[in-house]
Design an enzyme around this catalytic site. Sequence first.
Site, short mmCIF file in Angstrom:
data_model
loop_
_atom_site.label_atom_id
_atom_site.label_comp_id
_atom_site.label_asym_id
_atom_site.label_seq_id
_atom_site.Cartn_x
_atom_site.Cartn_y
_atom_site.Cartn_z
N SER A 145 52.61 107.41 43.55
CA SER A 145 52.55 106.85 42.19
C SER A 145 53.87 107.11 41.50
O SER A 145 54.60 108.05 41.84
CB SER A 145 51.43 107.52 41.40
OG SER A 145 51.49 107.16 40.04
N TYR A 158 46.63 114.94 38.23
CA TYR A 158 47.04 113.75 38.98
C TYR A 158 48.54 113.78 39.26
O TYR A 158 48.98 113.50 40.37
CB TYR A 158 46.67 112.51 38.17
CG TYR A 158 46.96 111.18 38.83
CD1 TYR A 158 46.10 110.68 39.81
CD2 TYR A 158 48.06 110.41 38.46
CE1 TYR A 158 46.34 109.44 40.40
CE2 TYR A 158 48.30 109.16 39.04
CZ TYR A 158 47.44 108.68 40.01
OH TYR A 158 47.67 107.45 40.60
N1 LIG Z 1 46.22 101.33 39.26
C1 LIG Z 1 47.36 101.89 38.93
O1 LIG Z 1 47.91 101.67 37.83
C2 LIG Z 1 48.05 102.82 39.90
C3 LIG Z 1 49.34 103.25 39.58
C4 LIG Z 1 49.99 104.12 40.46
C5 LIG Z 1 49.38 104.51 41.63
N2 LIG Z 1 48.11 104.07 41.91
C6 LIG Z 1 47.53 104.55 43.17
O2 LIG Z 1 47.20 103.43 43.97
C7 LIG Z 1 46.08 103.76 44.80
C8 LIG Z 1 45.02 102.69 44.63
O3 LIG Z 1 44.62 102.71 43.26
P1 LIG Z 1 43.80 101.54 42.59
O4 LIG Z 1 44.35 101.36 41.22
O5 LIG Z 1 43.68 100.39 43.50
O6 LIG Z 1 42.40 102.29 42.39
P2 LIG Z 1 40.93 101.90 42.87
O7 LIG Z 1 40.02 102.92 42.30
O8 LIG Z 1 40.68 100.47 42.55
O9 LIG Z 1 41.05 102.08 44.45
C9 LIG Z 1 40.87 103.28 45.12
C10 LIG Z 1 39.85 103.06 46.20
O10 LIG Z 1 39.76 104.26 46.97
C11 LIG Z 1 38.41 104.46 47.28
N3 LIG Z 1 38.20 105.88 47.55
C12 LIG Z 1 38.35 106.91 46.68
N4 LIG Z 1 38.07 108.08 47.31
C13 LIG Z 1 37.74 107.75 48.58
C14 LIG Z 1 37.35 108.51 49.71
N5 LIG Z 1 37.24 109.84 49.64
N6 LIG Z 1 37.08 107.86 50.86
C15 LIG Z 1 37.18 106.52 50.95
N7 LIG Z 1 37.56 105.74 49.90
C16 LIG Z 1 37.83 106.35 48.74
C17 LIG Z 1 37.64 104.00 46.05
O11 LIG Z 1 36.29 103.69 46.33
C18 LIG Z 1 38.45 102.77 45.65
O12 LIG Z 1 37.93 101.58 46.22
C19 LIG Z 1 45.64 105.17 44.40
O13 LIG Z 1 46.23 106.11 45.26
C20 LIG Z 1 46.24 105.31 43.00
O14 LIG Z 1 46.46 106.67 42.69
C21 LIG Z 1 47.44 103.24 41.09
#
Ligand SMILES: NC(=O)c1ccc[n+]([C@@H]2O[C@H](COP(=O)([O-])OP(=O)(O)OC[C@H]3O[C@@H](n4cnc5c(N)ncnc54)[C@H](O)[C@@H]3O)[C@@H](O)[C@H]2O)c1
Length: 267
Positions: A145, A158
């Site tokens: 991130s 986080y």
């Molecule tokens: N959305 C943002 O603004 C953003 C910004 C920077 C980084 N990220 C990172 O990007 C990645 C994806 O984020 P996102 O926004 O798509 O979130 P999201 O919640 O839509 O996706 C995360 C997915 O991971 C799954 N998950 C969580 N724990 C799990 C486990 N133990 N086993 C299997 N599946 C599991 C959840 O069910 C979910 O579908 C994450 O690592 C997040 O930290 C997101």
Amino acid sequence: MGCLDDQVALIVGAAGGIGRAVVRRYLADGATVLAVDRSEERLAELQAESGGHPRLATMAADASTWAGCKAMVARAVTEFGGLDVLVSCVGVYDHGVRLVDIPGERLTDAFDECFRANVGSLLLCIRAAIEPLAARGGRIVVTGSFAGHRPSGGGVLYTSAKHAVVGLVSQLAYELAPKIRVNGVAPGVAKTVMSGLRSLDQEPRDALQPGTEDALPLQTLPHTDDYGAVYALLGSAESAVITGTVVVADSGLLVRGLAGPNLGGDL
Ligand SMILES: NC(=O)c1ccc[n+]([C@@H]2O[C@H](COP(=O)([O-])OP(=O)(O)OC[C@H]3O[C@@H](n4cnc5c(N)ncnc54)[C@H](O)[C@@H]3O)[C@@H](O)[C@H]2O)c1
């Protein structure tokens, strides 16, 4: 012809916002994909969205357990004959909670939950996949991130967990060379609904803060699909000279300064 033709990819956290975009991109670029998520409901949506794509299989499993990671790797190998790429898009957010607002007696549980999801799950999946990946000169792409590089992308739990992802990529790129390359993608913002920390009674919420668009030097909210190309590049042979790198894909957040963008007027 795509850069992932004939490649078998295991994508974990595949049914979330960014994960789905990566699945779409990997399928478009020719990969066969085992998409894993802990949410069966979200996996069903992913299957429906793909229209029953012939190169997509889904599986519900918990990536923060050894049994879950062993089972997903075994399924990929058994069903598709091996493994070329492991991608993790797993993550849970802390919704920016400040340390001072976490009751001391709940801090250990909150720390464990945040680090287990954001760091521990990566170690478990990678550990389970080392052997098949090494056999095929494999690639690993994890998700960090913007918060892994600067403050204010989350709370301290986080932010410190995502900083740990940078160290994990660096160390494992060294340990697993020359057979496996290890890289990461550090998104800035994406319009998704992220899980919070259950140990702090946080409900899933929009990942995007109000006013975000104005804070981005590039001034445009990215679509989740905008991240797909970086994951495809790092998962493919096209990035043969890259390992130990976290590609920052943050719409310019790391170069944000005091004044607004476009300081010199129209370019
Ligand atoms: N959305 C943002 O603004 C953003 C910004 C920077 C980084 N990220 C990172 O990007 C990645 C994806 O984020 P996102 O926004 O798509 O979130 P999201 O919640 O839509 O996706 C995360 C997915 O991971 C799954 N998950 C969580 N724990 C799990 C486990 N133990 N086993 C299997 N599946 C599991 C959840 O069910 C979910 O579908 C994450 O690592 C997040 O930290 C997101």
